[in-house]
Design an enzyme around this catalytic site. Structure first.
Site, PDB file in Angstrom:
ATOM      1  N   GLY A   1      14.599  -2.488  -9.132  1.00  0.00           N
ATOM      2  CA  GLY A   1      15.860  -3.296  -8.841  1.00  0.00           C
ATOM      3  C   GLY A   1      15.559  -4.181  -7.632  1.00  0.00           C
ATOM      4  O   GLY A   1      14.563  -4.552  -7.057  1.00  0.00           O
ATOM      5  N   ARG A   2      16.736  -4.851  -7.137  1.00  0.00           N
ATOM      6  CA  ARG A   2      16.796  -5.799  -6.025  1.00  0.00           C
ATOM      7  C   ARG A   2      17.717  -5.317  -4.876  1.00  0.00           C
ATOM      8  O   ARG A   2      18.624  -4.693  -5.176  1.00  0.00           O
ATOM      9  CB  ARG A   2      16.976  -7.224  -6.434  1.00  0.00           C
ATOM     10  CG  ARG A   2      15.641  -7.778  -7.836  1.00  0.00           C
ATOM     11  CD  ARG A   2      15.952  -9.246  -8.131  1.00  0.00           C
ATOM     12  NE  ARG A   2      15.999 -10.155  -6.963  1.00  0.00           N
ATOM     13  CZ  ARG A   2      14.827 -10.664  -6.638  1.00  0.00           C
ATOM     14  NH1 ARG A   2      13.648 -10.358  -7.172  1.00  0.00           N
ATOM     15  NH2 ARG A   2      15.130 -11.517  -5.523  1.00  0.00           N
TER      16      ARG A   2
ATOM     17  N   HIS B   1      25.873 -21.642 -42.420  1.00  0.00           N
ATOM     18  CA  HIS B   1      24.919 -20.727 -43.300  1.00  0.00           C
ATOM     19  C   HIS B   1      23.597 -21.712 -43.516  1.00  0.00           C
ATOM     20  O   HIS B   1      23.816 -22.769 -43.747  1.00  0.00           O
ATOM     21  CB  HIS B   1      25.306 -20.462 -44.904  1.00  0.00           C
ATOM     22  CG  HIS B   1      24.318 -19.650 -45.617  1.00  0.00           C
ATOM     23  ND1 HIS B   1      23.774 -18.493 -45.297  1.00  0.00           N
ATOM     24  CD2 HIS B   1      23.475 -20.240 -46.616  1.00  0.00           C
ATOM     25  CE1 HIS B   1      22.848 -17.895 -46.084  1.00  0.00           C
ATOM     26  NE2 HIS B   1      22.637 -19.122 -46.984  1.00  0.00           N
TER      27      HIS B   1
ATOM     28  N   CYS C   1      15.564 -17.898  -8.920  1.00  0.00           N
ATOM     29  CA  CYS C   1      15.704 -18.148 -10.255  1.00  0.00           C
ATOM     30  C   CYS C   1      14.945 -19.289 -10.706  1.00  0.00           C
ATOM     31  O   CYS C   1      13.995 -19.116 -11.720  1.00  0.00           O
ATOM     32  CB  CYS C   1      17.216 -18.518 -10.614  1.00  0.00           C
ATOM     33  SG  CYS C   1      17.426 -19.094 -12.278  1.00  0.00           S
TER      34      CYS C   1
ATOM     35  N   GLU D   1       9.730   4.857 -16.516  1.00  0.00           N
ATOM     36  CA  GLU D   1      11.094   4.719 -16.218  1.00  0.00           C
ATOM     37  C   GLU D   1      11.752   6.053 -15.744  1.00  0.00           C
ATOM     38  O   GLU D   1      11.371   7.148 -16.412  1.00  0.00           O
ATOM     39  CB  GLU D   1      11.868   4.173 -17.223  1.00  0.00           C
ATOM     40  CG  GLU D   1      13.308   4.240 -17.349  1.00  0.00           C
ATOM     41  CD  GLU D   1      14.040   3.721 -16.154  1.00  0.00           C
ATOM     42  OE1 GLU D   1      13.746   2.470 -15.822  1.00  0.00           O
ATOM     43  OE2 GLU D   1      15.085   4.400 -15.602  1.00  0.00           O
TER      44      GLU D   1
ATOM     45  N   LEU E   1      14.100 -26.513  -3.897  1.00  0.00           N
ATOM     46  CA  LEU E   1      15.510 -25.851  -4.221  1.00  0.00           C
ATOM     47  C   LEU E   1      15.468 -24.838  -5.411  1.00  0.00           C
ATOM     48  O   LEU E   1      14.563 -24.952  -6.114  1.00  0.00           O
ATOM     49  CB  LEU E   1      16.387 -27.195  -4.190  1.00  0.00           C
ATOM     50  CG  LEU E   1      16.583 -28.062  -3.265  1.00  0.00           C
ATOM     51  CD1 LEU E   1      17.542 -29.447  -3.527  1.00  0.00           C
ATOM     52  CD2 LEU E   1      17.337 -27.604  -1.958  1.00  0.00           C
TER      53      LEU E   1
ATOM     54  N   ASP F   1      24.114 -12.562  -5.292  1.00  0.00           N
ATOM     55  CA  ASP F   1      23.406 -11.339  -5.109  1.00  0.00           C
ATOM     56  C   ASP F   1      23.678 -10.467  -3.792  1.00  0.00           C
ATOM     57  O   ASP F   1      23.433  -9.422  -3.680  1.00  0.00           O
ATOM     58  CB  ASP F   1      22.084 -11.521  -5.149  1.00  0.00           C
ATOM     59  CG  ASP F   1      21.350 -11.783  -6.517  1.00  0.00           C
ATOM     60  OD1 ASP F   1      22.371 -11.857  -7.587  1.00  0.00           O
ATOM     61  OD2 ASP F   1      20.263 -11.724  -6.730  1.00  0.00           O
TER      62      ASP F   1
ATOM     63  N   GLU G   1      18.203 -24.520   3.010  1.00  0.00           N
ATOM     64  CA  GLU G   1      17.234 -23.925   2.321  1.00  0.00           C
ATOM     65  C   GLU G   1      15.651 -23.766   2.900  1.00  0.00           C
ATOM     66  O   GLU G   1      15.348 -25.018   3.302  1.00  0.00           O
ATOM     67  CB  GLU G   1      16.851 -24.652   0.795  1.00  0.00           C
ATOM     68  CG  GLU G   1      15.804 -24.079  -0.143  1.00  0.00           C
ATOM     69  CD  GLU G   1      16.010 -22.662  -0.141  1.00  0.00           C
ATOM     70  OE1 GLU G   1      16.941 -22.085  -1.044  1.00  0.00           O
ATOM     71  OE2 GLU G   1      15.053 -21.988   0.063  1.00  0.00           O
ATOM     72  N   GLY G   2      15.129 -22.899   2.680  1.00  0.00           N
ATOM     73  CA  GLY G   2      13.869 -22.830   3.869  1.00  0.00           C
ATOM     74  C   GLY G   2      12.730 -22.972   2.787  1.00  0.00           C
ATOM     75  O   GLY G   2      11.546 -23.235   3.167  1.00  0.00           O
TER      76      GLY G   2
HETATM   77  P1  NAI Z   1      17.208  -2.821 -12.830  1.00  0.00           P
HETATM   78  O1  NAI Z   1      17.896  -2.478 -11.977  1.00  0.00           O
HETATM   79  O2  NAI Z   1      17.458  -3.544 -14.155  1.00  0.00           O
HETATM   80  O3  NAI Z   1      16.044  -1.662 -13.342  1.00  0.00           O
HETATM   81  C1  NAI Z   1      15.419  -0.883 -12.445  1.00  0.00           C
HETATM   82  C2  NAI Z   1      14.695   0.189 -13.198  1.00  0.00           C
HETATM   83  O4  NAI Z   1      14.078   1.136 -12.408  1.00  0.00           O
HETATM   84  C3  NAI Z   1      15.911   1.334 -13.640  1.00  0.00           C
HETATM   85  O5  NAI Z   1      15.859   1.343 -15.104  1.00  0.00           O
HETATM   86  C4  NAI Z   1      15.769   2.548 -12.699  1.00  0.00           C
HETATM   87  O6  NAI Z   1      15.982   3.646 -13.386  1.00  0.00           O
HETATM   88  C5  NAI Z   1      14.301   2.386 -12.782  1.00  0.00           C
HETATM   89  N1  NAI Z   1      13.546   3.264 -11.575  1.00  0.00           N
HETATM   90  C6  NAI Z   1      14.368   3.379 -10.210  1.00  0.00           C
HETATM   91  N2  NAI Z   1      13.289   4.110  -9.183  1.00  0.00           N
HETATM   92  C7  NAI Z   1      12.232   4.638 -10.353  1.00  0.00           C
HETATM   93  C8  NAI Z   1      11.368   5.529  -9.988  1.00  0.00           C
HETATM   94  N3  NAI Z   1      11.026   6.248  -8.831  1.00  0.00           N
HETATM   95  N4  NAI Z   1      10.361   5.710 -10.870  1.00  0.00           N
HETATM   96  C9  NAI Z   1      10.537   5.199 -12.282  1.00  0.00           C
HETATM   97  N5  NAI Z   1      11.643   4.290 -12.561  1.00  0.00           N
HETATM   98  C10 NAI Z   1      12.496   3.979 -11.637  1.00  0.00           C
HETATM   99  O7  NAI Z   1      16.184  -3.660 -11.821  1.00  0.00           O
HETATM  100  P2  NAI Z   1      15.117  -4.831 -12.403  1.00  0.00           P
HETATM  101  O8  NAI Z   1      14.466  -4.898 -13.692  1.00  0.00           O
HETATM  102  O9  NAI Z   1      14.027  -4.792 -11.025  1.00  0.00           O
HETATM  103  O10 NAI Z   1      15.956  -6.124 -12.171  1.00  0.00           O
HETATM  104  C11 NAI Z   1      16.579  -6.516 -10.872  1.00  0.00           C
HETATM  105  C12 NAI Z   1      17.878  -7.461 -10.862  1.00  0.00           C
HETATM  106  O11 NAI Z   1      17.311  -8.467 -11.483  1.00  0.00           O
HETATM  107  C13 NAI Z   1      18.843  -6.585 -11.887  1.00  0.00           C
HETATM  108  O12 NAI Z   1      19.820  -7.032 -11.161  1.00  0.00           O
HETATM  109  C14 NAI Z   1      18.746  -7.825 -13.119  1.00  0.00           C
HETATM  110  O13 NAI Z   1      19.779  -7.796 -13.855  1.00  0.00           O
HETATM  111  C15 NAI Z   1      18.096  -8.969 -12.402  1.00  0.00           C
HETATM  112  N6  NAI Z   1      17.280  -9.661 -13.568  1.00  0.00           N
HETATM  113  C16 NAI Z   1      18.105 -10.103 -14.547  1.00  0.00           C
HETATM  114  C17 NAI Z   1      17.450 -10.903 -15.445  1.00  0.00           C
HETATM  115  C18 NAI Z   1      17.948 -11.160 -16.811  1.00  0.00           C
HETATM  116  O14 NAI Z   1      19.121 -11.363 -16.574  1.00  0.00           O
HETATM  117  N7  NAI Z   1      17.339 -11.842 -17.903  1.00  0.00           N
HETATM  118  C19 NAI Z   1      15.859 -11.032 -15.181  1.00  0.00           C
HETATM  119  C20 NAI Z   1      15.222 -10.404 -14.399  1.00  0.00           C
HETATM  120  C21 NAI Z   1      16.034  -9.947 -13.560  1.00  0.00           C
END
Ligand code: NAI
Length: 464
Positions: free
Chosen positions: A270-271, A443, A42, A201, A38, A311, A33-34
């Site tokens: 997204g990521r 309940h 997350c 969105e 740790l 991931d 781990e860099g």
């Molecule tokens: P996401 O994939 O959930 O949402 C990204 C959103 O950006 C999508 O709705 C997409 O349609 C929109 N988008 C893409 N390009 C766009 C544009 N040019 N203009 C406007 N909207 C656009 O990705 P997010 O929220 O960044 O999360 C990344 C990852 O991290 C996901 O896989 C997620 O599941 C995970 N994560 C999970 C959490 C949890 O389980 N509670 C909490 C935070 C992240």
């Protein structure tokens, strides 16, 4: 230089769980781990710190909106942002030190630095090259930029989730690009802290891929909370001015162009897998077009002795999915035969109300041509939810029309992220909706709403 049975690269939930499981199974294990601490994304800049801020900002919202009605009068608390960030950092510290303790307890060596794989069976960290019979890549993901858009992320004005967790001050105006999990969770935090928040969105609804009925209800509730949400809009440019940013977007329905100023822009689109510096190209590791490491059903890459989990491979980018894969690959190396049912990985969004799901959505069942029935129950009919002023939302259970087997469940409401696990267990055991309906539920609990939804799959809920 040392010799190990297993070296895990990355100490996020995938990597550290894998290392601990390997050690428990008697394998001599090290984890590279860099970061200074740790726990990966997350624990350091993701799930855990965001939950601390969601908790404190939720309590503020309760004080401002619900305390008086409950007979709690007096001055509403004000926000000491520095202290709130210190609280969040303390939570991070407790968790990351916890992993350090677990590593020591399990005699796992922490190889400090960024690792690479110069050859099969070798892991280089700094100037040292270690031998490993098995190498597991668990290097996680990094925030993606906005696809096809001009944007420069400085983590000050234009931020990813990392910068959003340590802003110098609460912005007056925040624009969130992306109505997915990160955008809505962190957008909620700043909305509750007083920012004017607009989510832009691309799709016609938020949380693409979620059950459409739940997503629509979620959108309505967030708008009622004061979040502005523009759907069907593609962000094409984010310009940073001196202390502000300008977001340009185009409405997809009529191609009209719009601009919006903000003090902070959160990019949450997204990521992407993070594999920089590992030397995978030179090693000849097969990658997909999307930059993911290709693996077989046993998480083996095409290079002997090199595995990948979490991931960096296909599937939802979720800590618990990575954890399960970490455990599974360790058990496979130790000669066991673990199995993960990818249909039963729950998804949770930690807003208020929470949103949780497992199994198929109604849209997926329709597309598959499966005969199904729907059992729905509103939290308005749940005494406990009303008592705590959280009766927004519902439980939606989907079961096979003929066999009654539970096929999926989607919950929006209080503690949804905990309630969903009853369904995960039920589905692991192949339960029917009637099995859940015939199980005694205490309940007054939120869980009764799950039982009522199961009853609604049969002859009907009691409190509906
Ligand atoms: P996401 O994939 O959930 O949402 C990204 C959103 O950006 C999508 O709705 C997409 O349609 C929109 N988008 C893409 N390009 C766009 C544009 N040019 N203009 C406007 N909207 C656009 O990705 P997010 O929220 O960044 O999360 C990344 C990852 O991290 C996901 O896989 C997620 O599941 C995970 N994560 C999970 C959490 C949890 O389980 N509670 C909490 C935070 C992240």
């Amino acid at each position: 230089m040392a010799s190990y049975d297993v070296i895990v690269i990355g100490s996020g939930p995938g990597g550290y769980v894998c290392a601990i499981r390997c050690a428990q199974l008697g394998l001599k294990t090290a984890c590279v781990e860099g970061r200074d601490t740790l726990g990966g994304t997350c624990l350091n800049v993701g799930c855990i710190p965001s939950k601390a801020l969601l908790h404190s900002s939720h309590l503020l919202h309760e004080a401002e909106h619900n305390f008086a009605a409950m007979g709690l009068k007096g001055k509403s608390p004000s926000v000491d942002w520095k202290q709130m960030l210190a609280y969040k950092d303390d939570v991070i510290g407790q968790n990351t030190k916890g992993i350090e303790f677990l590593f020591k307890k399990n005699k796992i060596d922490w190889l400090k630095g960024w690792g690479s794989i110069p050859a099969a069976g070798k892991v280089q960290v700094g100037d040292e090259v270690h031998d490993a019979k098995h190498i597991i890549i668990a290097s996680g993901s990094a925030a993606a930029s906005i696809p096809g858009a001009e944007v420069e992320i400085d983590e000050k004005i234009v931020v990813t989730s990392t910068g959003a967790l340590e802003l110098p001050k609460i912005p007056k105006k925040m624009v969130v690009v992306g109505g997915g999990v990160i955008g809505l969770e962190l957008g909620s935090v700043y909305k509750r802290l007083g920012s004017d928040v607009t989510v832009i969105e691309f799709m016609d609804g938020i949380t693409p891929g979620a059950d459409a009925e739940v997503a629509r209800s979620f959108l309505k509730i967030l708008k009622k909370q004061g979040m502005e949400i523009i759907t069907g809009a593609a962000v094409s440019k984010v310009e940073t001015l001196k202390t502000k940013a300008k977001v340009s977007y185009k409405m997809r329905k009529d191609d009209s162009e719009h601009q919006m100023d903000a003090d902070v822009v959160l990019v949450a689109t997204g990521r992407v897998p993070f594999t920089d510096g590992l030397g995978l190209a030179a090693l000849g590791v097969a990658m997909s077009k999307r930059g993911q490491i290709e693996v077989d059903a046993s998480y083996r890459t095409n290079v002997p002795g090199v595995y990948a989990i979490g991931d960096v491979i296909d599937g939802p980018m979720l800590a618990h999915k990575a954890e399960d894969e970490g455990g599974a690959v360790a058990e496979m190396i130790a000669g066991q035969k673990p199995h993960i049912d990818y249909n039963l990985i729950p998804g949770v969004i930690y807003t208020t109300p929470e949103v949780a799901s497992v199994g198929a959505t109604e849209e997926q069942l329709k597309e598959a041509g499966r005969a199904y029935k729907v059992g729905k129950f509103s939290f308005m009919g749940n005494g406990r939810a009303k008592a705590v002023m959280q009766a927004d939302g519902f439980v939606k259970m989907l079961a096979d029309k003929d066999t009654d087997r539970v096929l999926g469940c989607h919950i929006i409401g209080p503690a949804a992220g905990d309630l969903i696990h009853e369904i995960c267990v039920a589905m692991e055991f192949g339960a029917s909706a009637e099995d859940i309906a015939r199980t005694c539920h205490a309940h007054p609990t939120f869980s009764e709403a799950v039982r009522e939804a199961a009853l609604a799959c049969g002859s009907g809920a009691i409190h509906a």
